[in-house]
Design a protein around this motif. Structure first.
Motif, short mmCIF file in Angstrom:
data_model
loop_
_atom_site.label_atom_id
_atom_site.label_comp_id
_atom_site.label_asym_id
_atom_site.label_seq_id
_atom_site.Cartn_x
_atom_site.Cartn_y
_atom_site.Cartn_z
N UNK A 1 0.85 -1.19 0.00
CA UNK A 1 0.00 0.00 0.00
C UNK A 1 0.89 1.24 0.00
N UNK A 2 0.89 1.94 -1.11
CA UNK A 2 1.70 3.16 -1.23
C UNK A 2 0.91 4.32 -0.66
N UNK A 3 1.54 5.07 0.24
CA UNK A 3 0.85 6.16 0.95
C UNK A 3 1.44 7.51 0.55
N UNK B 1 -0.64 15.64 -9.77
CA UNK B 1 0.75 15.24 -9.98
C UNK B 1 1.24 14.25 -8.94
N UNK B 2 0.80 14.43 -7.70
CA UNK B 2 1.18 13.51 -6.62
C UNK B 2 0.65 12.11 -6.89
N UNK B 3 -0.61 12.02 -7.30
CA UNK B 3 -1.21 10.72 -7.58
C UNK B 3 -0.55 10.06 -8.80
N UNK B 4 -0.32 10.85 -9.84
CA UNK B 4 0.31 10.32 -11.05
C UNK B 4 1.71 9.80 -10.74
N UNK B 5 2.48 10.58 -10.01
CA UNK B 5 3.84 10.18 -9.68
C UNK B 5 3.86 8.87 -8.88
N UNK B 6 2.96 8.75 -7.91
CA UNK B 6 2.91 7.53 -7.10
C UNK B 6 2.59 6.31 -7.95
N UNK B 7 1.63 6.45 -8.86
CA UNK B 7 1.24 5.33 -9.71
C UNK B 7 2.32 5.00 -10.73
#
Length: 315
Positions: A183-185, A263-269
């Motif tokens: 689970x990436x937070x 951008x935060x969500x895209x980078x994490x994925x």
């Protein structure tokens, strides 16, 4: 300014906090100079690009079903949590996203430890989970208003002077455990100025369609602004890590803040290096055979059957 494939990391880097050492909220602006150069149409165009990229990545996340992503939103009232969630995630398949808003704990929630109710809402593999507020309220709001702690009926032996340090350690351990299990937070603090909050609260009161959002508690919390900032600062200092970083997002401009969140969500994925599952030789052979049979089907037979049914119906 862009949040296309491969460009999200550099866009969000100024707001990322991988370590709490020497962290101060005052070092992070509530308004980014780039926001002033961003007109409404350009902001929406960039956000639409981000939505499309998110949708494509979420499809791969679901297909692979190994990782999960948890986005935690924190911030003062009127910081833009609801709007960011709504506008950024609007292009993503709703079947793959779970949004949970946490209010003050009540009922059975008070009969468990402070992490319990959030654990119940953790995203399954292949899904994105969003917490609108979270267990961080237990080391922020509860710390500012100690009477909330009394309602939790903790044993006296657990009501130690080190309770906030202990809870923050528990949170850091919990997040490390989750990250080690797929689970990436990503934790997002929407950093709004006191002046901008004032304008947004007044706008709520002036708009009949938005007045329902206003609560007297908003003014109560506003009067304790320094205490809230101190509690947030302490929480970020104790729980920021490379695996589960905080992002202190300048939130005075809603359009710009939403771009950063995307951008935060895209980078994490993107960092998950997601890919669609490959198909084995046997399954591929069976699929090709099925395609051959489908292509060979006669389209005339169904039409003849339908014509006979119509004739019978007329009789």
């Amino acid at each position: 300014m862009a949040i296309k494939q491969g460009e999200a990391t550099s866009f969000i880097t100024p707001y990322r906090v991988n370590s709490g050492r020497n962290f101060r909220i005052a070092d992070f602006p509530t308004r980014d100079p780039r926001a002033a150069k961003l007109d409404k149409e350009r902001a929406e165009d960039l956000l639409q690009q981000g939505r499309k990229r998110l949708a494509a990545l979420q499809e791969r996340l679901h297909a692979e079903s190994s990782w999960s992503l948890l986005l935690i939103f924190q911030g003062m009232d009127a910081a833009g949590k609801d709007g960011a969630i709504k506008n950024v995630m609007s292009g993503v398949d709703p079947q793959g996203v779970d949004v949970t808003s946490f209010k003050a704990p009540a009922g059975i929630e008070l009969e468990h430890d402070f992490l319990w109710r959030c654990n119940l809402a953790l995203p399954r593999r292949g899904r994105i989970g969003i917490f609108n507020r979270s267990y961080y309220e237990e080391v922020v709001a509860v710390r500012v208003y100690p009477h909330y702690l009394a309602a939790q009926r903790l044993p006296k032996a657990c009501q130690k002077s080190s309770i906030w340090r202990d809870r923050l350690r528990a949170i850091a351990d919990h997040e490390r455990h989750l990250s080690e299990n797929g689970t990436i937070i990503r934790k997002i603090f929407l950093n709004i100025s006191r002046e901008e909050q004032k304008e947004r609260l007044l706008a709520r009161i002036d708009d009949p369609d938005k007045m329902w959002k206003f609560s007297p508690d908003d003014l109560r919390d506003r009067q304790r602004w320094p205490d809230f900032m101190a509690a947030y600062q302490n929480a970020i200092q104790a729980t920021a890590s490379k695996q589960s970083p905080w992002f202190v997002v300048p939130a005075d401009s809603k359009p710009f803040a939403r771009l950063v969140v995307a951008g935060i969500a895209i980078d994490a994925l993107e960092n998950m290096q997601l890919a669609f599952p490959t198909v084995g030789a046997d399954k591929a052979k069976a699929a090709h055979e099925a395609a051959r049979q489908l292509a060979a089907e006669s389209s005339a037979a169904p039409r003849r059957t339908m014509r006979k049914k119509i004739i019978r119906a007329k009789k």
